[in-house]
Design a protein around this motif. Structure first.
Motif, PDB file in Angstrom:
ATOM      1  N   ARG A   1     -32.167   7.696   1.950  1.00 19.02           N
ATOM      2  CA  ARG A   1     -31.819   9.222   2.433  1.00 19.02           C
ATOM      3  C   ARG A   1     -30.298   9.114   2.896  1.00 19.02           C
ATOM      4  N   ASN A   2     -29.587  10.298   2.571  1.00 24.47           N
ATOM      5  CA  ASN A   2     -28.343  10.691   3.526  1.00 24.47           C
ATOM      6  C   ASN A   2     -28.239  11.912   3.917  1.00 24.47           C
ATOM      7  N   PRO A   3     -27.377  12.445   4.507  1.00 22.79           N
ATOM      8  CA  PRO A   3     -27.395  13.669   5.305  1.00 22.79           C
ATOM      9  C   PRO A   3     -27.659  14.977   4.032  1.00 22.79           C
ATOM     10  N   PHE A   4     -27.186  14.813   2.820  1.00 19.89           N
ATOM     11  CA  PHE A   4     -27.279  15.753   1.864  1.00 19.89           C
ATOM     12  C   PHE A   4     -28.659  15.609   1.262  1.00 19.89           C
ATOM     13  N   SER A   5     -29.142  14.405   0.978  1.00 23.09           N
ATOM     14  CA  SER A   5     -30.372  14.178   0.272  1.00 23.09           C
ATOM     15  C   SER A   5     -31.754  14.908   1.323  1.00 23.09           C
ATOM     16  N   VAL A   6     -31.406  14.928   2.628  1.00 21.68           N
ATOM     17  CA  VAL A   6     -32.364  15.278   3.685  1.00 21.68           C
ATOM     18  C   VAL A   6     -32.528  16.907   3.516  1.00 21.68           C
ATOM     19  N   TYR A   7     -31.382  17.595   3.450  1.00 22.54           N
ATOM     20  CA  TYR A   7     -31.551  19.080   2.929  1.00 22.54           C
ATOM     21  C   TYR A   7     -32.334  19.046   1.733  1.00 22.54           C
TER      22      TYR A   7
ATOM     23  N   TRP B  78     -14.615  16.113  10.801  1.00 26.90           N
ATOM     24  CA  TRP B  78     -16.115  16.572  11.458  1.00 26.90           C
ATOM     25  C   TRP B  78     -17.046  15.887  10.852  1.00 26.90           C
ATOM     26  N   SER B  79     -16.924  15.814   9.603  1.00 22.09           N
ATOM     27  CA  SER B  79     -17.921  15.125   8.626  1.00 22.09           C
ATOM     28  C   SER B  79     -18.132  13.457   8.950  1.00 22.09           C
ATOM     29  N   GLY B  80     -17.166  12.971   9.504  1.00 22.66           N
ATOM     30  CA  GLY B  80     -16.973  11.327   9.988  1.00 22.66           C
ATOM     31  C   GLY B  80     -17.674  11.280  11.348  1.00 22.66           C
ATOM     32  N   CYS B  81     -17.546  12.268  12.223  1.00 20.82           N
ATOM     33  CA  CYS B  81     -18.181  12.215  13.605  1.00 20.82           C
ATOM     34  C   CYS B  81     -19.358  12.812  13.760  1.00 20.82           C
ATOM     35  N   ARG B  82     -19.944  13.190  12.817  1.00 23.40           N
ATOM     36  CA  ARG B  82     -21.228  14.186  12.945  1.00 23.40           C
ATOM     37  C   ARG B  82     -22.223  13.415  13.351  1.00 23.40           C
ATOM     38  N   PRO B  83     -23.157  14.073  14.226  1.00 22.86           N
ATOM     39  CA  PRO B  83     -24.356  13.160  14.857  1.00 22.86           C
ATOM     40  C   PRO B  83     -25.128  12.809  13.589  1.00 22.86           C
ATOM     41  N   LYS B  84     -25.888  11.484  13.787  1.00 18.74           N
ATOM     42  CA  LYS B  84     -26.482  10.878  12.673  1.00 18.74           C
ATOM     43  C   LYS B  84     -27.795  11.678  12.131  1.00 18.74           C
ATOM     44  N   HIS B  85     -28.521  12.549  13.189  1.00 13.93           N
ATOM     45  CA  HIS B  85     -29.547  13.067  12.729  1.00 13.93           C
ATOM     46  C   HIS B  85     -29.313  14.624  12.661  1.00 13.93           C
ATOM     47  N   ALA B  86     -28.036  14.899  12.526  1.00 13.70           N
ATOM     48  CA  ALA B  86     -27.781  16.447  12.489  1.00 13.70           C
ATOM     49  C   ALA B  86     -28.394  17.094  11.433  1.00 13.70           C
ATOM     50  N   SER B  87     -28.603  16.683  10.140  1.00 11.77           N
ATOM     51  CA  SER B  87     -29.321  17.374   9.018  1.00 11.77           C
ATOM     52  C   SER B  87     -30.754  17.503   9.333  1.00 11.77           C
ATOM     53  N   ALA B  88     -31.221  16.349   9.993  1.00 13.25           N
ATOM     54  CA  ALA B  88     -32.769  16.534  10.093  1.00 13.25           C
ATOM     55  C   ALA B  88     -33.130  17.499  11.100  1.00 13.25           C
ATOM     56  N   CYS B  89     -32.275  17.473  12.083  1.00 15.42           N
ATOM     57  CA  CYS B  89     -32.493  18.679  13.512  1.00 15.42           C
ATOM     58  C   CYS B  89     -32.137  19.850  12.629  1.00 15.42           C
TER      59      CYS B  89
ATOM     60  N   CYS C  49     -32.666  21.207   9.741  1.00 17.33           N
ATOM     61  CA  CYS C  49     -33.699  21.325   8.902  1.00 17.33           C
ATOM     62  C   CYS C  49     -35.253  21.636   9.869  1.00 17.33           C
ATOM     63  N   ALA C  50     -35.223  21.010  10.872  1.00 19.29           N
ATOM     64  CA  ALA C  50     -36.186  21.287  11.837  1.00 19.29           C
ATOM     65  C   ALA C  50     -36.144  22.550  12.389  1.00 19.29           C
ATOM     66  N   LEU C  51     -34.711  22.937  12.825  1.00 23.15           N
ATOM     67  CA  LEU C  51     -34.637  24.339  13.208  1.00 23.15           C
ATOM     68  C   LEU C  51     -34.823  25.345  12.516  1.00 23.15           C
ATOM     69  N   VAL C  52     -34.493  25.292  11.052  1.00 30.17           N
ATOM     70  CA  VAL C  52     -34.666  26.341  10.195  1.00 30.17           C
ATOM     71  C   VAL C  52     -36.303  26.468  10.024  1.00 30.17           C
ATOM     72  N   TRP C  53     -37.237  25.357   9.860  1.00 31.76           N
ATOM     73  CA  TRP C  53     -38.516  25.628   9.610  1.00 31.76           C
ATOM     74  C   TRP C  53     -39.124  26.262  11.126  1.00 31.76           C
ATOM     75  N   ALA C  54     -38.634  25.904  12.357  1.00 29.99           N
ATOM     76  CA  ALA C  54     -39.141  26.721  13.520  1.00 29.99           C
ATOM     77  C   ALA C  54     -38.894  27.943  13.500  1.00 29.99           C
ATOM     78  N   LEU C  55     -37.492  28.407  13.299  1.00 28.61           N
ATOM     79  CA  LEU C  55     -37.033  29.849  13.332  1.00 28.61           C
ATOM     80  C   LEU C  55     -37.579  30.667  12.174  1.00 28.61           C
ATOM     81  N   SER C  56     -37.958  30.192  11.030  1.00 27.37           N
ATOM     82  CA  SER C  56     -38.358  31.079  10.129  1.00 27.37           C
ATOM     83  C   SER C  56     -39.956  31.529  10.349  1.00 27.37           C
ATOM     84  N   LEU C  57     -40.396  30.736  11.180  1.00 26.90           N
ATOM     85  CA  LEU C  57     -41.945  31.478  11.364  1.00 26.90           C
ATOM     86  C   LEU C  57     -42.193  32.633  12.233  1.00 26.90           C
ATOM     87  N   PRO C  58     -41.202  32.878  13.477  1.00 23.31           N
ATOM     88  CA  PRO C  58     -41.325  34.059  14.026  1.00 23.31           C
ATOM     89  C   PRO C  58     -40.546  35.280  13.143  1.00 23.31           C
TER      90      PRO C  58
END
Length: 284
Positions: free
Chosen positions: A45-51, A113-124, A126-135
């Motif tokens: 997996r890479n940042p794109f494939s995580v999405y 920006w793409s070169g210095c982005r946090p390693k787990h930015a995509s996963a975070c 995605c998790a934020l989207v799942w969490a905010l969609s519920l309410p």
């Protein structure tokens, strides 16, 4: 011979839509299941494939629930809870598409920006989207009585208007980010080079506009203008069918935009899992 009005208002119309929905849903479950299996177990997996992995998961849940609920609706009648559950997965898919488009747009506008982005930015993200969609879906559904059965019209109207603003704001962000990406790449890219996954992202916005927006519109009309929504009850069936097409088409777009398409085509008849994995492994 049945007239057009009899087909539209009679059981024949719902039988046709039901059959198409089940066929499209089953095909989409196979496609998204394949994406989940490849990206979850076979491809690094890479940042794109995580999405894409999370998007395939949301679409798989939507299609699974929609197919089951379509069968239950056809045999036992429609329940309000069906719409809430399916729209929840639909909203998560929309949020993931917006996050993916925004990240790609930022990468094009600000290459450093793409070169210095946090390693787990995509996963975070995605998790934020799942969490905010519920309410975002469950709170107005509860206020409008879709979960409990009782509601106040004024309270429902307030929550539903806020929900509509948020939903169409997400849709607007998706369109604007795709437009910026298109203009930036076509007008300002050097040597005609396009960023990775450019085609995949730009194809999602028109797909959602034609196939996903009707379902979003029905949700907006469901409680705010209930008499129109009930008068055009057949519109829900069409909107659900188009939403299934929206979720079922994404795996095909993903495969067609994967690197090494010729390798992918040669891998299928030979059943070479290794070559298939290499053909689908996208590197940002």
């Amino acid at each position: 011979m049945l007239s057009f009005w009899n087909i539209v208002t009679g059981r024949t119309f719902y039988t046709i839509v039901f059959s198409l929905m089940v066929l499209v849903g089953l095909g989409g479950l196979v496609g998204n299941g394949l994406v989940l299996w490849l990206l979850g177990f076979r491809v690094k997996r890479n940042p794109f494939s995580v999405y894409v992995l999370h998007l395939a998961g949301a679409d798989f849940l939507f299609l699974g629930c929609q197919t089951v609920f379509a069968i239950l609706t056809f045999t036992r009648g429609h329940q309000q809870l069906y719409l809430v559950i399916t729209f929840l997965w639909f909203t998560i898919g929309l949020g993931l598409m917006v996050a993916l488009s925004l990240e790609q747009c930022l990468s094009v506008l600000f290459p450093k920006w793409s070169g210095c982005r946090p390693k787990h930015a995509s996963a975070c993200a995605c998790a934020l989207v799942w969490a905010l969609s519920l309410p975002l879906v469950l709170v107005p559904s509860h206020a409008c009585g879709l979960l409990t059965g009782g509601s106040s019209f004024l309270t429902c109207f307030r929550y539903q208007v806020a929900n509509i603003i948020c939903m169409f704001l997400l849709f607007s962000v998706l369109c604007v980010s795709n437009f910026i990406l298109l203009v930036r790449v076509q007008c300002c890219s050097q040597n005609g080079q396009k960023p990775p996954f450019y085609g995949f992202i730009l194809q999602m916005a028109p797909l959602f506009f034609f196939c996903g927006l009707p379902f979003l519109t029905y949700w907006a009309l469901k409680n705010t203008i209930s008499f129109i929504a009930s008068f055009f009850s057949f519109f829900l069936s069409i909107a659900e069918l188009l939403a299934c097409v929206n979720s079922s088409t994404k795996p095909a777009i993903y495969f067609f935009n994967a690197k090494h398409r010729q390798e992918l085509q040669r891998a299928w008849p030979r059943r070479g899992n290794r070559r298939l994995t290499e053909a689908l492994e996208m590197r940002a």
